[in-house]
Design a protein around this motif. Structure first.
Motif, PDB file in Angstrom:
ATOM      1  N   THR A   1       3.494   3.930   3.379  1.00  0.00           N
ATOM      2  CA  THR A   1       3.095   3.254   2.101  1.00  0.00           C
ATOM      3  C   THR A   1       1.900   2.185   2.026  1.00  0.00           C
ATOM      4  OG1 THR A   1       4.440   1.144   2.343  1.00  0.00           O
ATOM      5  CG2 THR A   1       5.362   3.090   1.522  1.00  0.00           C
ATOM      6  N   SER A   2       1.369   2.122   0.909  1.00  0.00           N
ATOM      7  CA  SER A   2       0.003   1.337   0.905  1.00  0.00           C
ATOM      8  C   SER A   2       0.327   0.760  -0.520  1.00  0.00           C
ATOM      9  CB  SER A   2      -1.283   2.039   0.480  1.00  0.00           C
ATOM     10  OG  SER A   2      -1.413   2.935  -0.406  1.00  0.00           O
ATOM     11  N   CYS A   3      -0.128  -0.741  -0.506  1.00  0.00           N
ATOM     12  CA  CYS A   3       0.251  -1.453  -1.355  1.00  0.00           C
ATOM     13  C   CYS A   3      -0.747  -2.474  -1.728  1.00  0.00           C
ATOM     14  CB  CYS A   3       1.572  -2.313  -0.701  1.00  0.00           C
ATOM     15  SG  CYS A   3       2.408  -3.585  -2.061  1.00  0.00           S
ATOM     16  N   LYS A   4      -0.632  -3.096  -3.083  1.00  0.00           N
ATOM     17  CA  LYS A   4      -1.484  -4.006  -3.673  1.00  0.00           C
ATOM     18  C   LYS A   4      -1.840  -5.079  -2.826  1.00  0.00           C
ATOM     19  CE  LYS A   4      -3.082  -5.485  -8.159  1.00  0.00           C
ATOM     20  NZ  LYS A   4      -2.845  -5.671  -9.492  1.00  0.00           N
ATOM     21  N   ASP A   5      -0.536  -5.533  -2.069  1.00  0.00           N
ATOM     22  CA  ASP A   5      -0.729  -6.803  -1.328  1.00  0.00           C
ATOM     23  C   ASP A   5      -1.530  -6.583   0.019  1.00  0.00           C
ATOM     24  OD1 ASP A   5       0.656  -5.196   0.599  1.00  0.00           O
ATOM     25  OD2 ASP A   5       2.658  -6.337   0.245  1.00  0.00           O
ATOM     26  N   LYS A   6      -2.436  -5.496   0.074  1.00  0.00           N
ATOM     27  CA  LYS A   6      -3.291  -5.053   1.121  1.00  0.00           C
ATOM     28  C   LYS A   6      -2.606  -4.828   2.423  1.00  0.00           C
ATOM     29  CE  LYS A   6      -7.550  -7.475  -1.034  1.00  0.00           C
ATOM     30  NZ  LYS A   6      -8.689  -8.168  -0.543  1.00  0.00           N
ATOM     31  N   THR A   7      -1.583  -4.448   2.506  1.00  0.00           N
ATOM     32  CA  THR A   7      -1.006  -4.143   3.686  1.00  0.00           C
ATOM     33  C   THR A   7      -0.427  -2.646   3.544  1.00  0.00           C
ATOM     34  OG1 THR A   7      -0.004  -6.319   3.917  1.00  0.00           O
ATOM     35  CG2 THR A   7       0.730  -4.512   5.175  1.00  0.00           C
ATOM     36  N   MET A   8      -0.639  -1.931   4.678  1.00  0.00           N
ATOM     37  CA  MET A   8      -0.242  -0.541   4.984  1.00  0.00           C
ATOM     38  C   MET A   8       0.928  -0.694   5.917  1.00  0.00           C
ATOM     39  SD  MET A   8      -2.991   2.445   5.817  1.00  0.00           S
ATOM     40  CE  MET A   8      -3.362   1.835   7.504  1.00  0.00           C
ATOM     41  N   ARG A   9       1.978   0.043   5.379  1.00  0.00           N
ATOM     42  CA  ARG A   9       3.309  -0.029   6.062  1.00  0.00           C
ATOM     43  C   ARG A   9       3.962   1.414   6.548  1.00  0.00           C
ATOM     44  NH1 ARG A   9       3.512  -3.832   2.040  1.00  0.00           N
ATOM     45  NH2 ARG A   9       3.833  -5.947   2.421  1.00  0.00           N
ATOM     46  N   ILE A  10       4.457   1.294   7.921  1.00  0.00           N
ATOM     47  CA  ILE A  10       5.242   2.476   8.241  1.00  0.00           C
ATOM     48  C   ILE A  10       6.822   1.971   8.143  1.00  0.00           C
ATOM     49  CG2 ILE A  10       5.700   4.046  10.369  1.00  0.00           C
ATOM     50  CD1 ILE A  10       2.883   4.065  11.057  1.00  0.00           C
TER      51      ILE A  10
ATOM     52  N   LEU B   1      -4.868   8.413   8.172  1.00  0.00           N
ATOM     53  CA  LEU B   1      -5.912   8.609   7.545  1.00  0.00           C
ATOM     54  C   LEU B   1      -5.762   7.930   6.190  1.00  0.00           C
ATOM     55  CD1 LEU B   1      -8.613  11.004   7.476  1.00  0.00           C
ATOM     56  CD2 LEU B   1      -7.811  10.610   5.216  1.00  0.00           C
ATOM     57  N   SER B   2      -6.784   6.742   5.967  1.00  0.00           N
ATOM     58  CA  SER B   2      -6.614   6.008   4.802  1.00  0.00           C
ATOM     59  C   SER B   2      -7.871   5.998   3.977  1.00  0.00           C
ATOM     60  CB  SER B   2      -6.422   4.676   5.087  1.00  0.00           C
ATOM     61  OG  SER B   2      -7.445   3.915   5.823  1.00  0.00           O
ATOM     62  N   THR B   3      -7.828   5.948   2.659  1.00  0.00           N
ATOM     63  CA  THR B   3      -9.178   5.761   1.918  1.00  0.00           C
ATOM     64  C   THR B   3      -9.022   4.707   0.959  1.00  0.00           C
ATOM     65  OG1 THR B   3      -8.025   6.976   0.072  1.00  0.00           O
ATOM     66  CG2 THR B   3      -9.238   8.566   1.376  1.00  0.00           C
ATOM     67  N   GLY B   4     -10.151   3.913   0.905  1.00  0.00           N
ATOM     68  CA  GLY B   4     -10.039   2.740   0.136  1.00  0.00           C
ATOM     69  C   GLY B   4     -11.641   2.267   0.092  1.00  0.00           C
ATOM     70  N   PHE B   5     -11.956   1.003  -0.243  1.00  0.00           N
ATOM     71  CA  PHE B   5     -12.992   0.371  -0.627  1.00  0.00           C
ATOM     72  C   PHE B   5     -13.616  -0.815   0.225  1.00  0.00           C
ATOM     73  CE2 PHE B   5     -11.355   2.545  -4.335  1.00  0.00           C
ATOM     74  CZ  PHE B   5     -12.599   3.210  -4.832  1.00  0.00           C
ATOM     75  N   SER B   6     -14.634  -0.880   0.662  1.00  0.00           N
ATOM     76  CA  SER B   6     -15.413  -1.960   1.192  1.00  0.00           C
ATOM     77  C   SER B   6     -15.472  -3.133   0.299  1.00  0.00           C
ATOM     78  CB  SER B   6     -16.771  -1.670   1.608  1.00  0.00           C
ATOM     79  OG  SER B   6     -17.867  -1.546   0.741  1.00  0.00           O
ATOM     80  N   ARG B   7     -16.077  -4.422   0.924  1.00  0.00           N
ATOM     81  CA  ARG B   7     -15.904  -5.503   0.064  1.00  0.00           C
ATOM     82  C   ARG B   7     -16.976  -5.194  -0.906  1.00  0.00           C
ATOM     83  NH1 ARG B   7     -16.333  -9.962   4.098  1.00  0.00           N
ATOM     84  NH2 ARG B   7     -13.915 -10.013   4.063  1.00  0.00           N
TER      85      ARG B   7
ATOM     86  N   LYS C   1      -4.827  -5.499   5.560  1.00  0.00           N
ATOM     87  CA  LYS C   1      -6.418  -5.023   5.129  1.00  0.00           C
ATOM     88  C   LYS C   1      -6.981  -3.908   5.873  1.00  0.00           C
ATOM     89  CE  LYS C   1      -8.160  -9.418   3.300  1.00  0.00           C
ATOM     90  NZ  LYS C   1      -9.073 -10.565   3.304  1.00  0.00           N
ATOM     91  N   PRO C   2      -6.454  -2.834   5.722  1.00  0.00           N
ATOM     92  CA  PRO C   2      -7.005  -1.579   6.199  1.00  0.00           C
ATOM     93  C   PRO C   2      -8.412  -1.261   5.783  1.00  0.00           C
ATOM     94  CG  PRO C   2      -5.484  -1.059   4.863  1.00  0.00           C
ATOM     95  CD  PRO C   2      -5.229  -2.315   5.012  1.00  0.00           C
ATOM     96  N   HIS C   3      -8.704  -1.698   4.571  1.00  0.00           N
ATOM     97  CA  HIS C   3      -9.921  -1.736   3.852  1.00  0.00           C
ATOM     98  C   HIS C   3     -10.155  -2.930   3.277  1.00  0.00           C
ATOM     99  CE1 HIS C   3     -10.516   2.582   4.488  1.00  0.00           C
ATOM    100  NE2 HIS C   3      -9.171   2.819   4.193  1.00  0.00           N
ATOM    101  N   GLU C   4     -11.434  -3.516   3.342  1.00  0.00           N
ATOM    102  CA  GLU C   4     -11.606  -5.110   2.876  1.00  0.00           C
ATOM    103  C   GLU C   4     -11.670  -5.291   1.485  1.00  0.00           C
ATOM    104  OE1 GLU C   4     -12.187  -7.942   4.432  1.00  0.00           O
ATOM    105  OE2 GLU C   4     -11.800  -6.820   6.477  1.00  0.00           O
ATOM    106  N   GLY C   5     -11.994  -4.054   0.679  1.00  0.00           N
ATOM    107  CA  GLY C   5     -12.035  -4.251  -0.881  1.00  0.00           C
ATOM    108  C   GLY C   5     -10.713  -4.490  -1.643  1.00  0.00           C
ATOM    109  N   SER C   6     -10.686  -4.711  -2.778  1.00  0.00           N
ATOM    110  CA  SER C   6      -9.453  -5.095  -3.519  1.00  0.00           C
ATOM    111  C   SER C   6      -8.910  -3.995  -4.217  1.00  0.00           C
ATOM    112  CB  SER C   6      -9.842  -6.174  -4.370  1.00  0.00           C
ATOM    113  OG  SER C   6     -10.854  -5.920  -5.241  1.00  0.00           O
ATOM    114  N   ARG C   7      -9.705  -2.637  -4.281  1.00  0.00           N
ATOM    115  CA  ARG C   7      -9.312  -1.614  -5.187  1.00  0.00           C
ATOM    116  C   ARG C   7      -8.207  -0.639  -4.399  1.00  0.00           C
ATOM    117  NH1 ARG C   7     -12.671   1.677  -7.822  1.00  0.00           N
ATOM    118  NH2 ARG C   7     -10.813   1.826  -9.143  1.00  0.00           N
ATOM    119  N   PRO C   8      -7.521   0.270  -4.806  1.00  0.00           N
ATOM    120  CA  PRO C   8      -6.467   0.619  -4.307  1.00  0.00           C
ATOM    121  C   PRO C   8      -6.763   1.530  -3.281  1.00  0.00           C
ATOM    122  CG  PRO C   8      -6.507   1.054  -6.715  1.00  0.00           C
ATOM    123  CD  PRO C   8      -7.705   0.403  -6.684  1.00  0.00           C
TER     124      PRO C   8
END
Length: 456
Positions: A192-201, A234-240, A215-222
């Motif tokens: 799972t990936s979550c808005k609390d900026k944590t990816m969990r198995i 594999l994760s997709t996200g946003f930089s700061r 914080k797998p990605h620094e940005g605050s977007r999903p």
């Protein structure tokens, strides 16, 4: 001068192509909701799309052959009282589809082989247990009738669909909105990936966190994340600086990513689709007009850019065809169903080959529709690898699709709410009475048979 060595790959020349206009599905009012789900699900029989509906939520299910302009009055699946946010076909029965909605419920529907002839308003099963809208659905890849749902109440529920029961409720792990939730290949783990900026198995049956990455990605977007080969992520996200990124992680060493690549500065969330047979991951951005594809390998930089399919129109959603629905004689390795404002357009990914023979290197044995374990067995701890099939002669359903059976006598135990306990106790009592009556009837018949035998 040093010579630049080109990496060898049989997928280096993969190219995407839209089908001809007469093979598209036109005049469909695709949903205007801003939710970041696929909005589309597809299998070798049907394509389903979430559509705009007045006074509730609806989605349309079309047989794949019903291309061209779709009449405004074409029947929809319209049993939800709020907008539909996610839909997904069952991998073990092509006629079964699940839908999650803003009305906090999950519904399971059975679609006739020939498609709908009238609006479908009554689900086979209604699953109630979330207190806020349900935005993520995912069927278990190997266990029959196991469905995962995740809601805006930060809760993940694992359902035994056949008896409408919430067997596992994971409600203490996520502290904020869940962005994505998916299974690994054999369904023994959830990511799972979550808005609390944590990816969990997670361990799905215990509901416990096995490992997590902040914080797998620094940005605050999903952030979106999927399992790829060898248990990697594999994760997709946003930089700061709000640049879109793709990263590959080894869960055994979560400190640093194996690779982290910046792509562009677009704002759409990248939805990843991974093909375990080819090792290719496709990235489709909401609002983009392109599909990028990368090959995931064991050699650095691990995620290798292959190419990109571009069109003029931006995509509002995307459906991904299971491998068994592809045309192997045309070297088709993937097919997407791209939703625009008013239509659904299939996009075909092919590897150019001169030979018409079956290309074994492109089509290793793939996951078939037969489940390898039943829901009860899986919840009790049984693991099973997917049952694989060969695509050598194209996919032919050798066995009848796994029949969808609902234990109606148990369905009163559906909800996870407190009031359901009274229902279930009443239901158990009525079953006991029924068994008592049957025993009495059998005794009466046995008595009569003995009397008749004694006369002869």
């Amino acid at each position: 001068m040093s010579r630049r060595v080109v990496r060898t790959s049989k997928f280096r020349h993969v190219f995407g192509q839209a089908v001809k206009a007469d093979q598209c599905y036109d005049d469909i009012r695709i949903s205007q909701m801003t939710w970041d789900s696929n909005f589309c699900s597809v299998n070798p029989k049907f394509v389903a799309m979430i559509v705009d509906a007045s006074g509730g939520g609806a989605f349309m299910v079309l047989p794949l052959s019903k291309t061209g302009r779709i009449d405004m009055s074409y029947p929809t699946v319209c049993g939800h009282t709020g907008p539909v946010l996610d839909i997904e076909f069952c991998p073990h029965n092509d006629n079964i589809i699940a839908s999650g909605s803003e009305d906090c419920s999950v519904m399971i529907w059975e679609i006739p082989d020939s498609g709908l002839t009238s609006p479908l308003t009554d689900p086979v099963v209604k699953l109630e247990g979330h207190s806020k809208r349900v935005g993520i659905l995912s069927w278990h890849p190997t266990a029959h009738n196991v469905l995962m749902s995740a809601g805006c109440d930060n809760v993940v529920i694992l359902w035994n669909v056949a008896c409408g029961e919430a067997v596992v409720r994971i409600d203490t792990v996520h502290t904020d909105l869940i962005y994505s939730a998916c299974w690994n290949r054999d369904g023994s783990k959830i990511l799972t990936s979550c808005k609390d900026k944590t990816m969990r198995i997670l361990d799905p049956r215990k509901g416990t966190v096995l490992i997590e990455k902040e914080k797998p990605h620094e940005g605050s977007r999903p952030v979106r994340a999927v399992f790829v080969s060898d248990g990697k992520i594999l994760s997709t996200g946003f930089s700061r600086m709000s640049e879109r990124q793709v990263a590959l992680w080894d869960p055994n060493n979560f400190k640093e990513p194996l690779t982290l690549q910046e792509l562009d500065t677009s704002s759409g969330v990248l939805l990843p689709f991974f093909d375990p047979d080819t090792g290719i991951v496709y990235l489709c951005g909401k609002g983009d007009s392109s599909i990028r594809y990368f090959e995931v390998t064991d050699e650095a930089p691990y995620v290798h850019y292959l190419s990109m399919y571009s069109s003029k129109e931006s995509q509002k959603g995307m459906g991904y065809m299971p491998k068994r629905g592809l045309e192997v004689n045309k070297c088709e390795i993937a097919r997407f169903y791209k939703l625009h404002e008013r239509k659904c357009e299939p996009i075909v990914m092919t590897v150019p080959r001169k030979s018409d023979l079956f290309q074994e290197d492109l089509y290793p044995d793939t996951i078939g529709p037969e489940p390898s374990v039943e829901a009860d067995e899986w919840f009790q701890g049984k693991e099973a690898q997917p049952i694989l099939i060969s695509l050598k002669d194209g996919f032919v359903a050798t066995t009848k699709a796994k029949e969808f059976k609902v234990h109606k006598s148990l369905l009163k135990t559906t909800t996870a709410s407190a009031g359901s306990q009274q229902d279930s106790s009443g239901e158990v009592q009525s079953l006991r009475n029924e068994v008592k009556d049957l025993k009495a009837a059998i005794e009466e018949l046995t008595k009569r048979v003995r009397e008749l035998e004694s006369k002869h």
